[in-house]
Design an enzyme around this catalytic site. Structure first.
Site, mmCIF file in Angstrom:
data_model
loop_
_atom_site.group_PDB
_atom_site.id
_atom_site.type_symbol
_atom_site.label_atom_id
_atom_site.label_comp_id
_atom_site.label_asym_id
_atom_site.label_seq_id
_atom_site.Cartn_x
_atom_site.Cartn_y
_atom_site.Cartn_z
ATOM 1 N N TYR A 24 28.130 -9.256 20.092
ATOM 2 C CA TYR A 24 28.390 -10.646 20.482
ATOM 3 C C TYR A 24 29.786 -11.120 20.077
ATOM 4 O O TYR A 24 30.318 -10.719 19.040
ATOM 5 C CB TYR A 24 27.377 -11.581 19.798
ATOM 6 C CG TYR A 24 25.965 -11.429 20.280
ATOM 7 C CD1 TYR A 24 25.498 -12.157 21.368
ATOM 8 C CD2 TYR A 24 25.078 -10.558 19.636
ATOM 9 C CE1 TYR A 24 24.187 -12.038 21.811
ATOM 10 C CE2 TYR A 24 23.761 -10.431 20.072
ATOM 11 C CZ TYR A 24 23.333 -11.167 21.158
ATOM 12 O OH TYR A 24 22.033 -11.039 21.587
ATOM 13 N N TRP A 25 30.337 -12.014 20.921
ATOM 14 C CA TRP A 25 31.535 -12.783 20.605
ATOM 15 C C TRP A 25 31.225 -14.227 21.016
ATOM 16 O O TRP A 25 31.294 -14.583 22.188
ATOM 17 C CB TRP A 25 32.740 -12.278 21.393
ATOM 18 C CG TRP A 25 33.104 -10.849 21.118
ATOM 19 C CD1 TRP A 25 34.029 -10.387 20.224
ATOM 20 C CD2 TRP A 25 32.571 -9.682 21.772
ATOM 21 N NE1 TRP A 25 34.105 -9.014 20.268
ATOM 22 C CE2 TRP A 25 33.220 -8.548 21.215
ATOM 23 C CE3 TRP A 25 31.607 -9.475 22.765
ATOM 24 C CZ2 TRP A 25 32.941 -7.250 21.612
ATOM 25 C CZ3 TRP A 25 31.309 -8.181 23.161
ATOM 26 C CH2 TRP A 25 31.977 -7.084 22.585
ATOM 27 N N ARG A 26 30.840 -15.059 20.057
ATOM 28 C CA ARG A 26 30.342 -16.388 20.437
ATOM 29 C C ARG A 26 30.822 -17.508 19.512
ATOM 30 O O ARG A 26 30.369 -18.643 19.632
ATOM 31 C CB ARG A 26 28.819 -16.372 20.495
ATOM 32 C CG ARG A 26 28.147 -16.266 19.144
ATOM 33 C CD ARG A 26 26.701 -15.845 19.168
ATOM 34 N NE ARG A 26 25.848 -16.432 20.182
ATOM 35 C CZ ARG A 26 24.578 -16.042 20.374
ATOM 36 N NH1 ARG A 26 24.057 -15.097 19.622
ATOM 37 N NH2 ARG A 26 23.851 -16.609 21.304
ATOM 38 N N ASN A 33 11.927 -17.152 18.825
ATOM 39 C CA ASN A 33 12.950 -16.124 19.074
ATOM 40 C C ASN A 33 13.863 -15.924 17.861
ATOM 41 O O ASN A 33 15.087 -16.056 17.951
ATOM 42 C CB ASN A 33 13.774 -16.502 20.312
ATOM 43 C CG ASN A 33 14.310 -15.280 21.035
ATOM 44 O OD1 ASN A 33 14.119 -14.133 20.599
ATOM 45 N ND2 ASN A 33 14.989 -15.496 22.146
ATOM 46 N N GLY A 52 5.083 -7.074 22.647
ATOM 47 C CA GLY A 52 5.600 -5.873 23.291
ATOM 48 C C GLY A 52 4.624 -5.325 24.307
ATOM 49 O O GLY A 52 4.119 -6.040 25.173
ATOM 50 N N ALA A 53 4.330 -4.023 24.193
ATOM 51 C CA ALA A 53 3.399 -3.378 25.122
ATOM 52 C C ALA A 53 1.944 -3.650 24.774
ATOM 53 O O ALA A 53 1.044 -3.287 25.540
ATOM 54 C CB ALA A 53 3.653 -1.874 25.138
ATOM 55 N N ALA A 110 12.805 -9.002 29.084
ATOM 56 C CA ALA A 110 11.377 -8.913 29.373
ATOM 57 C C ALA A 110 10.615 -10.118 28.836
ATOM 58 O O ALA A 110 9.827 -10.759 29.542
ATOM 59 C CB ALA A 110 10.806 -7.620 28.793
ATOM 60 N N ASP A 137 11.843 -13.032 27.929
ATOM 61 C CA ASP A 137 12.320 -14.261 28.570
ATOM 62 C C ASP A 137 11.674 -14.456 29.932
ATOM 63 O O ASP A 137 11.298 -15.573 30.306
ATOM 64 C CB ASP A 137 13.836 -14.222 28.729
ATOM 65 C CG ASP A 137 14.572 -14.059 27.413
ATOM 66 O OD1 ASP A 137 14.042 -14.496 26.373
ATOM 67 O OD2 ASP A 137 15.680 -13.481 27.419
#
Length: 309
Positions: free
Chosen positions: A102-104, A166, A228-229, A257, A259
């Site tokens: 990331y660059w934020r 999240n 997850g699965a 996935a 989201d």
């Protein structure tokens, strides 16, 4: 008050993907935008969809807003801030699993709550408002409080509030800071869409049932706890049921996935479908998304999967 339209609050970044031999594809993505993308694809065009953030005045920001408009997504009263620019991230794949760089630091989205009146205006008359723990994490503490206050106002006016914690440790000064902010968010939300491994890491939950109990104690009436699965634990209306995930033998790219699950689930709920039906459709959509590259699957892919459930 008549309610219409959906809004998602957060940061949409420039996305670099498919890097090979120094060549990269550039797109637009970010957790709350990915979710709105799915909601836009899966709700009627008559329902307004807005991405609530803050934007720079550079050419990349202009391209981003044009990209939104081209796909039926507005920006409500989101400010344009001189001298600011979008954040940037790159996806690196190991098979179908991904990692991010990331660059934020200079992202305009960090200023999304600096104008309380503009923020409240952006959230007015919404059927649904969605945000995430990443939305909270990119803001300074005073701005987080401004956002929570705006969400509380929207909720009192009749909007339904949806939230995905999240949890991303690198974005927070400490787990204690993350828990305090997320607990405040849960206090104003109607639908929670957490991922169990995140909840286990941050809260020490032993299993999804423990997460469901904690959310219910916090006053959250509806929760779809992704894992997850493994099956999603759906807690709603005082009961709980496991909704099996859809198996994919050879996933291409797992980016987005969760989201897209959120977006499909919320689109179904906006349409008046029951939580269990919404979760089954969301699993179908998530399974389709991990069979294409990038965080944003084509609308046609999302719609076909949603209709199949």
């Amino acid at each position: 008050m008549e309610k219409g339209g959906i809004a998602s609050v957060g940061e949409c970044m420039l996305e670099l993907s498919g890097g090979s031999g120094g060549n990269w594809r550039m797109g637009h993505a970010g957790d709350t935008f990915n979710t709105l993308w799915a909601m836009r694809a899966l709700t009627p065009e008559t329902i307004a969809a807005d991405y609530v953030s803050a934007f720079g005045d550079d050419p990349f920001s202009a391209d981003q807003r044009n990209f939104f408009a081209d796909h039926g997504i507005g920006t409500a009263a989101s400010p344009v801030i001189p001298g600011k620019r979008p954040g940037l991230y790159a996806i690196t794949l190991d098979g179908a699993e991904r990692s991010f760089t990331y660059w934020r630091a200079d992202s305009a989205a960090r200023c999304l709550a600096d104008d309380p009146l503009a923020l409240e205006k952006s959230l007015e008359k919404r059927a649904l408002v969605y945000f995430s723990g990443i939305t909270l994490a990119i803001l300074e503490e005073p701005a987080r409080k401004t956002l929570i206050a705006a969400l509380e106002t929207a909720r009192k006016d009749g909007s339904r509030i949806a939230f995905d914690p999240n949890y991303r440790p690198r974005l927070w000064a400490s787990p204690e800071a993350a828990r305090a902010a997320i607990d405040a968010a849960l206090a104003v939300c109607d639908i929670a869409l957490p991922t169990f491994p995140d909840e286990a890491e941050l809260y020490g939950d032993k299993d999804p049932q423990a997460t469901a109990r904690r959310l219910a104690e916090a006053g959250v009436g509806e929760a779809a706890i992704k894992n997850g699965a493994e099956p999603t634990l759906l807690s709603a209306g005082g009961g709980a049921v496991l909704i099996p995930a859809v198996a994919v033998a050879d996933p291409v790219d797992t980016t987005g996935a969760g989201d897209s699950f959120n977006g499909a689930y919320l689109a179904a709920r906006v349409a008046g479908l029951a939580p269990e039906t919404a979760a089954r459709r969301a699993h179908k959509v998530a399974a389709a998304v991990i069979q294409v590259h990038g965080a944003l699957a084509p609308f046609s892919v999302l719609r076909e999967a949603f209709a199949e459930a």
